[in-house]
Enzyme design. Structure first.
Site, PDB file in Angstrom:
ATOM      1  CE  LYS A  35      19.109   1.548   2.866  1.00  0.00           C
ATOM      2  NZ  LYS A  35      19.246   0.499   3.980  1.00  0.00           N
ATOM      3  CG  PHE A 149       2.270 -10.350   9.720  1.00  0.00           C
ATOM      4  CD1 PHE A 149       3.540 -11.495  10.271  1.00  0.00           C
ATOM      5  CD2 PHE A 149       2.004  -9.879  10.280  1.00  0.00           C
ATOM      6  CE1 PHE A 149       3.035 -11.922  11.737  1.00  0.00           C
ATOM      7  CE2 PHE A 149       1.679  -9.850  12.264  1.00  0.00           C
ATOM      8  CZ  PHE A 149       2.375 -10.715  13.071  1.00  0.00           C
ATOM      9  NE  ARG A 151       0.942 -10.036   0.925  1.00  0.00           N
ATOM     10  CZ  ARG A 151      -0.403 -10.323   0.142  1.00  0.00           C
ATOM     11  NH1 ARG A 151      -0.294 -10.807  -0.757  1.00  0.00           N
ATOM     12  NH2 ARG A 151      -0.108  -8.491  -0.265  1.00  0.00           N
ATOM     13  CG  LEU A 254      -1.138 -25.616  -1.714  1.00  0.00           C
ATOM     14  CD1 LEU A 254      -2.861 -26.495  -1.756  1.00  0.00           C
ATOM     15  CD2 LEU A 254      -0.232 -25.982  -1.108  1.00  0.00           C
ATOM     16  N   GLY A 257       7.464 -24.737  -7.686  1.00  0.00           N
ATOM     17  CA  GLY A 257       8.368 -24.166  -9.021  1.00  0.00           C
ATOM     18  C   GLY A 257       9.334 -24.062  -8.554  1.00  0.00           C
ATOM     19  CB  CYS A 264      11.137 -12.552   4.774  1.00  0.00           C
ATOM     20  SG  CYS A 264      11.635 -11.258   3.970  1.00  0.00           S
TER      21      CYS A 264
END
Ligand code: UGA
Length: 437
Positions: A35, A149, A151, A254, A257, A264
């Protein structure tokens, strides 16, 4: 400022690059030599839009380097802990091995006035425990819990200009010395208007798990509505649009699916329940068990719907799964609902081909028994049914007429409710959405 970032995975690699972008002198540290070698070459060991370019830019500026040697942290005065907290094998709780190892390896390199900043998602109580360990070694160092936080797929932008900063300090006070140091680290986004809240340690830790639990609950809520819509012949996408127009509810998260996955949300809600149990507050979170089971039920439902779509049996049916990553713009397949469905279908006798723009190498490591094909148009050849399970833009753009000529039977299950059902039906396809008539 001189900053060390310990742990260079999805969180740490992005954090290190972004801290250098903000003008700091950064050293990224990880025990994984491969890495570190990749990152030193400006190649992220995973796919994250914009990250390779950012690595190149900040490495060229001389502000970012990588090493496996923890001793190099000694030159920094702010140390971010960004290692993973995966689910323990066979248990719901979080595996704290990496956090504990990072903190203890760092100890001997701490100097007076240093700040250790925890970013990993941890069970509440961890910060106070680590703070005691750090203060025992270096009484003049501080630990602040500063949850992340971001994404995946939007990690760079989310780190450079987040919604908010939360600083958890031992006394919960604005006057704590750690506050001004972190304010300096984040001076650019703070000047850009990002709000920040100062809390005590446990509140900061809980903010993170509460936020992810809320998001998971929102998704499972709409998926429960999808189950109801199916039973009643209603359309969950219209229902979501309509309830989402109420500001108090909001339309985001919302999308019904195949449910949530990734590294996470699933493990965080389980670790949260486990920790609540240890604290004697398990009743408060029993609803998360239901959130988890609604989510897992989606996967079984898709297998059943696929069987229906294929005329009652999966045996020998050629099924193409479009998408392996747990979400678009990522190559992450950790707890990917798409892959778990693909594997289930294969176990039940279908002949499954999986395609994905970025995640096939990771998918093949996890499920080597599945067949993988990088070219979408090749992957669909002679298929008895297509399953769109990760909503990559290129799958949303597929032309049903052109695709119809390649498949054996024009049948599609839209596991993310992103296709225009009328358009696909007009092109001769049998279209099935989830929670839609
Ligand atoms: C999540 C949180 O959104 C971040 O705020 C948090 O920092 C991160 O976890 C973390 O703890 O590190 P992420 O896992 O990258 O971020 O992905 P999300 O965008 O939250 O999506 C999670 C899953 O929910 C995906 O499988 C996605 O497809 C699914 N999802 C999302 C739905 O099924 N429906 C929706 O409406 C939204």
């Amino acid at each position: 400022m001189r900053i060390s970032v310990i742990g260079c995975g999805y969180l740490g690699a992005v954090h290190a690059a972004c801290m250098a972008k903000l003008g700091h002198q950064v050293i990224g540290i990880d025990v994984d030599e491969a890495k570190i070698a990749a990152l030193s070459n400006s190649k992220a060991p995973f796919y994250e839009p914009g990250l390779d370019e950012l690595l190149e830019e900040v490495q060229a500026s001389g502000r970012l380097s990588f090493t496996t040697d923890m001793a190099e942290a000694a030159a920094s005065s702010v140390h971010f802990i960004c290692v993973g907290t995966p689910q323990k094998k066979g248990e719901n709780g979080a595996d704290m091995t990496f956090v504990d190892a990072a903190a203890s390896d760092l100890l001997e390199h701490l100097g007076p006035g240093d700040l250790v900043v925890g970013k990993s998602t941890v069970p509440v109580g961890t910060a106070s425990r680590l703070s005691d360990v750090i203060r025992a070694q270096e009484p003049d160092a501080h630990l602040v819990w500063n949850p992340e936080f971001l994404r995946e797929g939007h990690a760079v932008a989310d780190t450079l200009s987040p919604d908010r900063f939360v600083y958890g300090v031992s006394d919960g006070s604005e006057d704590h010395p750690a506050v001004s140091v972190l304010d300096e680290v984040y001076s650019a986004p703070l000047a850009g208007g990002t709000p920040r809240l100062v809390t005590d340690h446990p509140t900061a830790e809980l903010v993170k798990t509460a936020a992810n639990s809320f998001l998971a609950t929102k998704i499972s809520f709409i998926n429960a509505m999808a189950e109801l819509c199916e039973a009643a012949g209603a359309d969950v996408t219209q229902l979501a649009d309509a309830i989402g127009m109420d500001d108090r509810i909001g339309r985001k998260f919302l999308n019904a699916g195949i449910g949530f996955g990734g590294g996470c949300l699933p493990k965080d809600i389980r670790a949260f329940m486990a920790r609540a149990g240890e604290l004697g507050a398990d009743q408060a979170l029993t609803f998360l068990r239901e959130v988890d089971s609604i989510n897992m039920r989606r996967r079984t439902r898709v297998v059943e719907l696929t069987r229906e779509l294929c005329g009652g049996t999966l045996l020998g049916k050629r099924i193409t799964v479009l998408g392996a990553a747990f979400k678009p713009e990522s190559d992450d397949v950790r707890d990917s609902p798409a892959l778990s469905i693909a594997a289930q279908l294969q176990l039940q006798g279908a002949v499954v081909t999986v395609t994905d723009p970025k995640a096939l190498a990771n998918a093949a490591k996890r499920f080597p028994e599945l067949h993988y094909e990088p070219e979408t148009h090749v992957s669909v050849e002679k298929a008895d049914a297509l399953l769109l399970l990760t909503e990559w833009q290129e799958y949303q753009n597929l032309d049903p007429y052109e695709l119809g000529r390649r498949v054996e039977s024009p049948r599609i299950l839209d596991g993310r409710n992103v296709l225009d059902s009328e358009k696909w039906r007009a092109a001769g396809w049998t279209y099935r959405g989830l929670g839609r008539p």
